[in-house]
Design an enzyme around this catalytic site. Sequence first.
Site, PDB file in Angstrom:
ATOM      1  N   ASP A 233     -34.067   4.605 111.643  1.00 26.70           N
ATOM      2  CA  ASP A 233     -34.021   3.435 110.773  1.00 26.70           C
ATOM      3  C   ASP A 233     -33.499   3.867 109.429  1.00 26.70           C
ATOM      4  O   ASP A 233     -33.937   4.854 108.870  1.00 26.70           O
ATOM      5  CB  ASP A 233     -35.415   2.826 110.616  1.00 26.70           C
ATOM      6  CG  ASP A 233     -35.371   1.567 109.760  1.00 26.70           C
ATOM      7  OD1 ASP A 233     -34.478   0.732 109.996  1.00 26.70           O
ATOM      8  OD2 ASP A 233     -36.208   1.432 108.864  1.00 26.70           O
TER       9      ASP A 233
ATOM     10  N   GLU B  77     -29.234   1.119 114.341  1.00 23.71           N
ATOM     11  CA  GLU B  77     -28.855  -0.273 114.109  1.00 23.71           C
ATOM     12  C   GLU B  77     -27.520  -0.258 113.396  1.00 23.71           C
ATOM     13  O   GLU B  77     -27.255   0.636 112.598  1.00 23.71           O
ATOM     14  CB  GLU B  77     -29.882  -0.957 113.205  1.00 23.71           C
ATOM     15  CG  GLU B  77     -31.008  -1.584 113.958  1.00 23.71           C
ATOM     16  CD  GLU B  77     -31.964  -2.274 113.002  1.00 23.71           C
ATOM     17  OE1 GLU B  77     -32.370  -3.394 113.299  1.00 23.71           O
ATOM     18  OE2 GLU B  77     -32.314  -1.686 111.984  1.00 23.71           O
TER      19      GLU B  77
ATOM     20  N   CYS C  99     -44.797  -5.636 115.389  1.00 17.38           N
ATOM     21  CA  CYS C  99     -45.686  -4.507 115.658  1.00 17.38           C
ATOM     22  C   CYS C  99     -45.182  -3.814 116.921  1.00 17.38           C
ATOM     23  O   CYS C  99     -45.016  -4.455 117.959  1.00 17.38           O
ATOM     24  CB  CYS C  99     -47.107  -5.018 115.865  1.00 17.38           C
ATOM     25  SG  CYS C  99     -48.219  -3.801 116.605  1.00 17.38           S
TER      26      CYS C  99
ATOM     27  N   CYS D 250     -48.142  -4.040 119.943  1.00 18.30           N
ATOM     28  CA  CYS D 250     -48.484  -5.263 120.690  1.00 18.30           C
ATOM     29  C   CYS D 250     -47.410  -6.343 120.583  1.00 18.30           C
ATOM     30  O   CYS D 250     -47.565  -7.417 121.137  1.00 18.30           O
ATOM     31  CB  CYS D 250     -49.835  -5.806 120.219  1.00 18.30           C
ATOM     32  SG  CYS D 250     -49.759  -6.584 118.593  1.00 18.30           S
TER      33      CYS D 250
ATOM     34  N   CYS E  11     -51.523  -4.524 111.578  1.00 16.35           N
ATOM     35  CA  CYS E  11     -51.212  -5.628 112.493  1.00 16.35           C
ATOM     36  C   CYS E  11     -52.458  -6.487 112.670  1.00 16.35           C
ATOM     37  O   CYS E  11     -53.511  -5.985 113.027  1.00 16.35           O
ATOM     38  CB  CYS E  11     -50.751  -5.067 113.840  1.00 16.35           C
ATOM     39  SG  CYS E  11     -50.583  -6.351 115.088  1.00 16.35           S
TER      40      CYS E  11
ATOM     41  N   CYS F 250     -53.592  -6.375 116.738  1.00 14.41           N
ATOM     42  CA  CYS F 250     -54.185  -5.198 117.378  1.00 14.41           C
ATOM     43  C   CYS F 250     -54.754  -4.199 116.369  1.00 14.41           C
ATOM     44  O   CYS F 250     -55.249  -3.145 116.729  1.00 14.41           O
ATOM     45  CB  CYS F 250     -53.170  -4.501 118.289  1.00 14.41           C
ATOM     46  SG  CYS F 250     -51.866  -3.644 117.367  1.00 14.41           S
TER      47      CYS F 250
ATOM     48  N   ASP G 281     -41.472   1.817 107.767  1.00  9.33           N
ATOM     49  CA  ASP G 281     -40.220   2.360 108.282  1.00  9.33           C
ATOM     50  C   ASP G 281     -40.372   3.007 109.653  1.00  9.33           C
ATOM     51  O   ASP G 281     -39.489   2.910 110.500  1.00  9.33           O
ATOM     52  CB  ASP G 281     -39.630   3.361 107.288  1.00  9.33           C
ATOM     53  CG  ASP G 281     -39.345   2.705 105.943  1.00  9.33           C
ATOM     54  OD1 ASP G 281     -38.731   1.626 105.939  1.00  9.33           O
ATOM     55  OD2 ASP G 281     -39.762   3.254 104.921  1.00  9.33           O
TER      56      ASP G 281
HETATM   57 ZN   LIG Z   1     -50.068  -5.083 116.936  1.00 14.07          ZN
END
Ligand SMILES: [Zn+2]
Length: 391
Positions: free
Chosen positions: A187, A271, A324, A327, A343, A346, A353
């Site tokens: 990234d 990317e 995330c 999950c 998150c 979860c 990053d």
């Molecule tokens: Zn999560």
Amino acid sequence: MLKATKIRIYPTTEQVAFLNRQFGAVRFCYNTGLRIMSHRYKRHGQSLSAKHDIKKLLPVAKKSRQYGWLKEADSMALQQSCINLDQAFQRFFDPHQKTGYPRFKSKRGKQSSYHCVGVNAGDSWIKVPKLGPIKAKVHRKVEGRLKSITLTRTVTGKHYASLLYETEQVAPALLKDVDAAGVVGLDMGLSHLAIDSTGRKIANPRFLKQAQKNLKRKQQALARTKKGSAHRARARLLVAKAHERVANARNDFQHKLSRQIVDDNQAVIVETLKVKNMMKNAKLAKHIGDASWHALTAKLDYKAKEQGKHLVKIDPWFASSKTCHVCQHKMDAMPLSLRSWECPACHTQHDRDINAALNIKHQGIVKLKAEGLSVSAHGGLRKSGMSPAAA
Ligand SMILES: [Zn+2]
């Protein structure tokens, strides 16, 4: 396989004078072609092609009294300038590239000319048409058939030759089986040059930062000089030299970094178009320009190919920071200032990053599988079988 090498060359005073005329002729064809095309379009709504219409004008111009001096230059170099102009227009018309209208080439900028007929190179010299051998410094010799030589002159007046060889070597077949542990997602960071999916944060090295600081100082000094003064010409040269140092330092660092990343992995996921979208934001542009993601990606690409490894470019998956990786819960907003988050679904703690790099890695694995590769799961790929794309 094609192999390129760039070497420093040391033309004599007479050769420098000839090369200046050569570069001038190439620049003249490019700029004149651009002027004719713009004019025709504005006045008559007619779109000319640089590759066909402008190129056809070359022999006519050479026969004329006014432009007869063009005969002195290598005709392949002049033809290539028309092709380059054509490519500049193609980039302009490509909706994905978002590049501006082609611009005139300046006498002050970097100069170049392309030669593909009557070229040769030895241990300590190179040869282009209409000129005797030019002294060169060859670091390592490439075995193969020389296809072309591109000569350049930097703003600071140094000369280089880029030699392109066709070698007997065959590019290794691409790996069919990849271990998920050998896949790395990268990234592009703002705080760092890049952050990989193993959590490694790669900063720009100190010598590069120092070179950049030096450049900035020289640019400020240039801004203070009076237009047209001798001081200004001197300051401009110092800026160009500082620029060169930054470019060389960056290039060197990127070569080492890309070598290491490709050696250590079987597939590298990056990317791509994100850079252009972020460029619209002027504040971010500097950081990203510095990181020069494109240049690094290009180096990763050809080094991976040499080893039969994969470089996977994924379309900007805008949610890579917001999702995330555990999950797949997607956050509504993720301001740039937020460096870490939890998150809500979860309760995993995320480094912004690293989480993005992991999402990029997973996305890359999905793409590799879609291309028919087998990606074995030992080494960290989730066993649930749920792909980020499906989620
Ligand atoms: Zn999560």
